[in-house]
Motif scaffolding. Sequence first.
Motif, PDB file in Angstrom:
ATOM      1  N   GLN A  32     -12.095  -0.817  12.647  1.00  0.00           N
ATOM      2  CA  GLN A  32     -11.064  -1.842  12.554  1.00  0.00           C
ATOM      3  C   GLN A  32     -10.555  -1.978  11.127  1.00  0.00           C
ATOM      4  OE1 GLN A  32     -12.895  -5.554  13.640  1.00  0.00           O
ATOM      5  NE2 GLN A  32     -14.309  -5.522  11.932  1.00  0.00           N
ATOM      6  N   GLY A  33      -9.492  -2.734  10.979  1.00  0.00           N
ATOM      7  CA  GLY A  33      -8.935  -2.978   9.661  1.00  0.00           C
ATOM      8  C   GLY A  33      -7.737  -3.895   9.726  1.00  0.00           C
ATOM      9  N   VAL A  34      -7.171  -4.173   8.568  1.00  0.00           N
ATOM     10  CA  VAL A  34      -6.006  -5.043   8.444  1.00  0.00           C
ATOM     11  C   VAL A  34      -4.991  -4.356   7.525  1.00  0.00           C
ATOM     12  CG1 VAL A  34      -5.138  -7.295   7.720  1.00  0.00           C
ATOM     13  CG2 VAL A  34      -7.409  -7.117   8.726  1.00  0.00           C
ATOM     14  N   THR A  67       3.109  -8.435  -0.614  1.00  0.00           N
ATOM     15  CA  THR A  67       3.156  -9.884  -0.864  1.00  0.00           C
ATOM     16  C   THR A  67       1.941 -10.609  -0.315  1.00  0.00           C
ATOM     17  OG1 THR A  67       4.393 -10.210   1.191  1.00  0.00           O
ATOM     18  CG2 THR A  67       5.670  -9.880  -0.829  1.00  0.00           C
ATOM     19  N   GLY A  68       1.077  -9.893   0.441  1.00  0.00           N
ATOM     20  CA  GLY A  68      -0.074 -10.527   1.061  1.00  0.00           C
ATOM     21  C   GLY A  68       0.161 -10.939   2.493  1.00  0.00           C
ATOM     22  N   ASP A  69       1.406 -10.828   2.969  1.00  0.00           N
ATOM     23  CA  ASP A  69       1.706 -11.184   4.354  1.00  0.00           C
ATOM     24  C   ASP A  69       1.251 -10.073   5.299  1.00  0.00           C
ATOM     25  OD1 ASP A  69       2.964 -13.553   3.598  1.00  0.00           O
ATOM     26  OD2 ASP A  69       4.847 -12.513   3.211  1.00  0.00           O
ATOM     27  N   PRO A  70       0.888 -10.411   6.542  1.00  0.00           N
ATOM     28  CA  PRO A  70       0.490  -9.376   7.502  1.00  0.00           C
ATOM     29  C   PRO A  70       1.647  -8.414   7.775  1.00  0.00           C
ATOM     30  CG  PRO A  70      -0.127 -11.565   8.283  1.00  0.00           C
ATOM     31  CD  PRO A  70       0.758 -11.762   7.099  1.00  0.00           C
ATOM     32  N   ALA A  71       1.300  -7.183   8.134  1.00  0.00           N
ATOM     33  CA  ALA A  71       2.292  -6.157   8.467  1.00  0.00           C
ATOM     34  C   ALA A  71       2.133  -5.779   9.930  1.00  0.00           C
ATOM     35  CB  ALA A  71       2.117  -4.932   7.576  1.00  0.00           C
ATOM     36  N   PRO A  72       2.833  -6.482  10.839  1.00  0.00           N
ATOM     37  CA  PRO A  72       2.715  -6.164  12.268  1.00  0.00           C
ATOM     38  C   PRO A  72       3.531  -4.938  12.636  1.00  0.00           C
ATOM     39  CG  PRO A  72       4.267  -7.960  11.956  1.00  0.00           C
ATOM     40  CD  PRO A  72       3.705  -7.639  10.594  1.00  0.00           C
ATOM     41  N   GLY A  73       3.213  -4.346  13.786  1.00  0.00           N
ATOM     42  CA  GLY A  73       4.009  -3.237  14.310  1.00  0.00           C
ATOM     43  C   GLY A  73       3.759  -1.903  13.641  1.00  0.00           C
ATOM     44  N   PHE A  84      -5.757  -0.118   4.268  1.00  0.00           N
ATOM     45  CA  PHE A  84      -4.575   0.585   3.786  1.00  0.00           C
ATOM     46  C   PHE A  84      -3.710  -0.399   3.003  1.00  0.00           C
ATOM     47  CE2 PHE A  84      -5.935   2.920   7.509  1.00  0.00           C
ATOM     48  CZ  PHE A  84      -5.886   4.239   7.083  1.00  0.00           C
ATOM     49  N   PRO A  85      -3.963  -0.575   1.706  1.00  0.00           N
ATOM     50  CA  PRO A  85      -3.123  -1.496   0.911  1.00  0.00           C
ATOM     51  C   PRO A  85      -1.713  -0.950   0.774  1.00  0.00           C
ATOM     52  CG  PRO A  85      -4.619  -0.285  -0.506  1.00  0.00           C
ATOM     53  CD  PRO A  85      -5.025   0.042   0.902  1.00  0.00           C
ATOM     54  N   LEU A  86      -0.734  -1.851   0.818  1.00  0.00           N
ATOM     55  CA  LEU A  86       0.671  -1.473   0.701  1.00  0.00           C
ATOM     56  C   LEU A  86       1.236  -1.953  -0.624  1.00  0.00           C
ATOM     57  CD1 LEU A  86       2.005  -2.263   4.304  1.00  0.00           C
ATOM     58  CD2 LEU A  86       0.982  -0.164   3.440  1.00  0.00           C
ATOM     59  N   THR A  87       2.331  -1.352  -1.021  1.00  0.00           N
ATOM     60  CA  THR A  87       3.007  -1.718  -2.257  1.00  0.00           C
ATOM     61  C   THR A  87       4.504  -1.584  -2.055  1.00  0.00           C
ATOM     62  OG1 THR A  87       3.257  -1.151  -4.604  1.00  0.00           O
ATOM     63  CG2 THR A  87       2.822   0.650  -3.106  1.00  0.00           C
ATOM     64  N   ASP A  88       5.279  -2.172  -2.963  1.00  0.00           N
ATOM     65  CA  ASP A  88       6.731  -2.006  -2.898  1.00  0.00           C
ATOM     66  C   ASP A  88       7.212  -0.866  -3.786  1.00  0.00           C
ATOM     67  OD1 ASP A  88       6.398  -3.080  -5.422  1.00  0.00           O
ATOM     68  OD2 ASP A  88       7.017  -5.086  -4.816  1.00  0.00           O
ATOM     69  N   ASN A 115      11.965  -6.457  -9.090  1.00  0.00           N
ATOM     70  CA  ASN A 115      10.786  -6.053  -8.337  1.00  0.00           C
ATOM     71  C   ASN A 115      10.276  -4.686  -8.793  1.00  0.00           C
ATOM     72  OD1 ASN A 115       8.858  -6.594  -6.361  1.00  0.00           O
ATOM     73  ND2 ASN A 115       9.947  -5.415  -4.835  1.00  0.00           N
ATOM     74  N   ILE A 116      11.097  -3.948  -9.536  1.00  0.00           N
ATOM     75  CA  ILE A 116      10.652  -2.663 -10.099  1.00  0.00           C
ATOM     76  C   ILE A 116       9.520  -2.896 -11.095  1.00  0.00           C
ATOM     77  CG2 ILE A 116      11.363  -0.672 -11.481  1.00  0.00           C
ATOM     78  CD1 ILE A 116      14.169  -0.994 -10.373  1.00  0.00           C
ATOM     79  N   TRP A 117       9.584  -3.989 -11.837  1.00  0.00           N
ATOM     80  CA  TRP A 117       8.602  -4.250 -12.880  1.00  0.00           C
ATOM     81  C   TRP A 117       7.644  -5.382 -12.534  1.00  0.00           C
ATOM     82  CZ3 TRP A 117      13.886  -3.655 -13.835  1.00  0.00           C
ATOM     83  CH2 TRP A 117      14.253  -2.460 -14.463  1.00  0.00           C
ATOM     84  N   LEU A 118       8.092  -6.358 -11.730  1.00  0.00           N
ATOM     85  CA  LEU A 118       7.264  -7.519 -11.444  1.00  0.00           C
ATOM     86  C   LEU A 118       6.678  -7.432 -10.046  1.00  0.00           C
ATOM     87  CD1 LEU A 118       9.455 -10.386 -12.941  1.00  0.00           C
ATOM     88  CD2 LEU A 118       7.537  -9.174 -13.997  1.00  0.00           C
ATOM     89  N   PRO A 119       5.411  -7.779  -9.862  1.00  0.00           N
ATOM     90  CA  PRO A 119       4.782  -7.669  -8.548  1.00  0.00           C
ATOM     91  C   PRO A 119       5.041  -8.888  -7.670  1.00  0.00           C
ATOM     92  CG  PRO A 119       3.176  -8.386 -10.162  1.00  0.00           C
ATOM     93  CD  PRO A 119       4.464  -8.167 -10.912  1.00  0.00           C
ATOM     94  N   GLY A 120       5.018  -8.653  -6.355  1.00  0.00           N
ATOM     95  CA  GLY A 120       5.018  -9.734  -5.374  1.00  0.00           C
ATOM     96  C   GLY A 120       6.138 -10.731  -5.518  1.00  0.00           C
ATOM     97  N   ASP A 121       5.793 -12.005  -5.256  1.00  0.00           N
ATOM     98  CA  ASP A 121       6.789 -13.073  -5.255  1.00  0.00           C
ATOM     99  C   ASP A 121       7.193 -13.509  -6.654  1.00  0.00           C
ATOM    100  OD1 ASP A 121       6.831 -13.085  -2.540  1.00  0.00           O
ATOM    101  OD2 ASP A 121       5.392 -14.721  -2.314  1.00  0.00           O
ATOM    102  N   LEU A 122       6.573 -12.924  -7.693  1.00  0.00           N
ATOM    103  CA  LEU A 122       6.962 -13.275  -9.060  1.00  0.00           C
ATOM    104  C   LEU A 122       8.403 -12.891  -9.331  1.00  0.00           C
ATOM    105  CD1 LEU A 122       5.881 -14.477 -11.683  1.00  0.00           C
ATOM    106  CD2 LEU A 122       5.191 -12.175 -12.381  1.00  0.00           C
TER     107      LEU A 122
END
Length: 417
Positions: free
Chosen positions: A10-12, A17-23, A90-94, A382-389
Amino acid sequence: MPDASTACVQGVVKASTGDPAPGVDVTLSGGGGDETATTDDAGRWAFPVTEAGDYTVTIDEATLPEGQFLKSVGTRDVVVELNSQASALFPLTDDPNAADAAAAAEKPDTDDAASAPAKESANSFSWPRFWQQFVSGIRMGLLIALASLGLSLIFGTTGLSNFAQGEMVTMGGLLAAVFMGLTGNLWMAGLLAVVASAGFGWAQDKVLWKPLRKRRLSLMQMMIVSIGLSITLQYTFQFLFGSGVIRIDKSTAETITIAGVTLTTQSYVAMGISLLAIIAVGLGLMYTRFGRATRAISDNPALARASGIDVDRVINIVWVVGGGLAGLAGVFFGLVFNGLNWFTGGTMLLLFFAAVTLGGLGTAFGAFVGSMIIGMMVELTNIWLPGDLKYATALLLLILILLIRPQGIFGRKERIG
């Protein structure tokens, strides 16, 4: 639940951004066959396993949410023992180049020059990513403009800063999910959601705002009422739909790459329809009788009423248009970002206000220009700053511009005192 002879892999999967990734489709290979599962609304996936051994978990990159990429390789090897659980994350990134950087980092270094790319920051600048974020900024700006136009029209005709505009956006997306479940047709669900949102705007003015205007409540009092309405709607949505992510269309969206920029077909459709809706509102304000009446009320309500304009009727139509635009924005936010929740509109509300204030309070064209600037700032930083920052930079830009030009880009100077 697994029995005594069953294990579980199993996994998540969560977005940057920390939000779930459905689908997202996940495949388990080993044990004599392959199985595929799809992450649920909480981003979780699981496979029951009846044989101990070595297994490989693979994530389908084509099903990742729009603008999300794997932070490292898309496969994990796990060793499964019966009566136990194994996990694969499986961590995701932008950052679209993060996986390549991670792969390069895993290779043996032959010299310092060869290891330089691997040491490069995950948020480093690259022209392909710049153009990807640039187009994403146009998309974000158009979606913000839909909600901001309604907010600006309402402020221009009534002077009210409607803090419930974000919840009207949320309502549009949630209603689209409900109608999608009832009709099974995405176009019909979106249309019904927009009509229902416009109807809510009409009812909101008739039941709440018109009586308050007749009682001559101050704008400060009405603003506080709008905050109360916003909070009430938020917790009503949470009670009815829960706190998880609600997806409008649960099918996997196809992607199209144009000049190196990859977006889903839903993103292209959303951008096209948003632009048409914005142009239609602009032409209506400029060349129709209703538009002239709206501009007259925005300039001088008392003089407009003395000239024979039915001010209450025009304001009611403005609420209908504002509700419809907010509902359309909610539908597109839910589709483009692969889901929404009870607080999506609340999260975006400050960006709506920033766009309206930046362009000039009460001016529709200013709201559009302000929205495009805010959308660009959010996505490009968003190229330089992470997440909701990244949202902080848009609000910082608003503060800086207002220090230089308090009335906004297209606002008019007013004499006080």
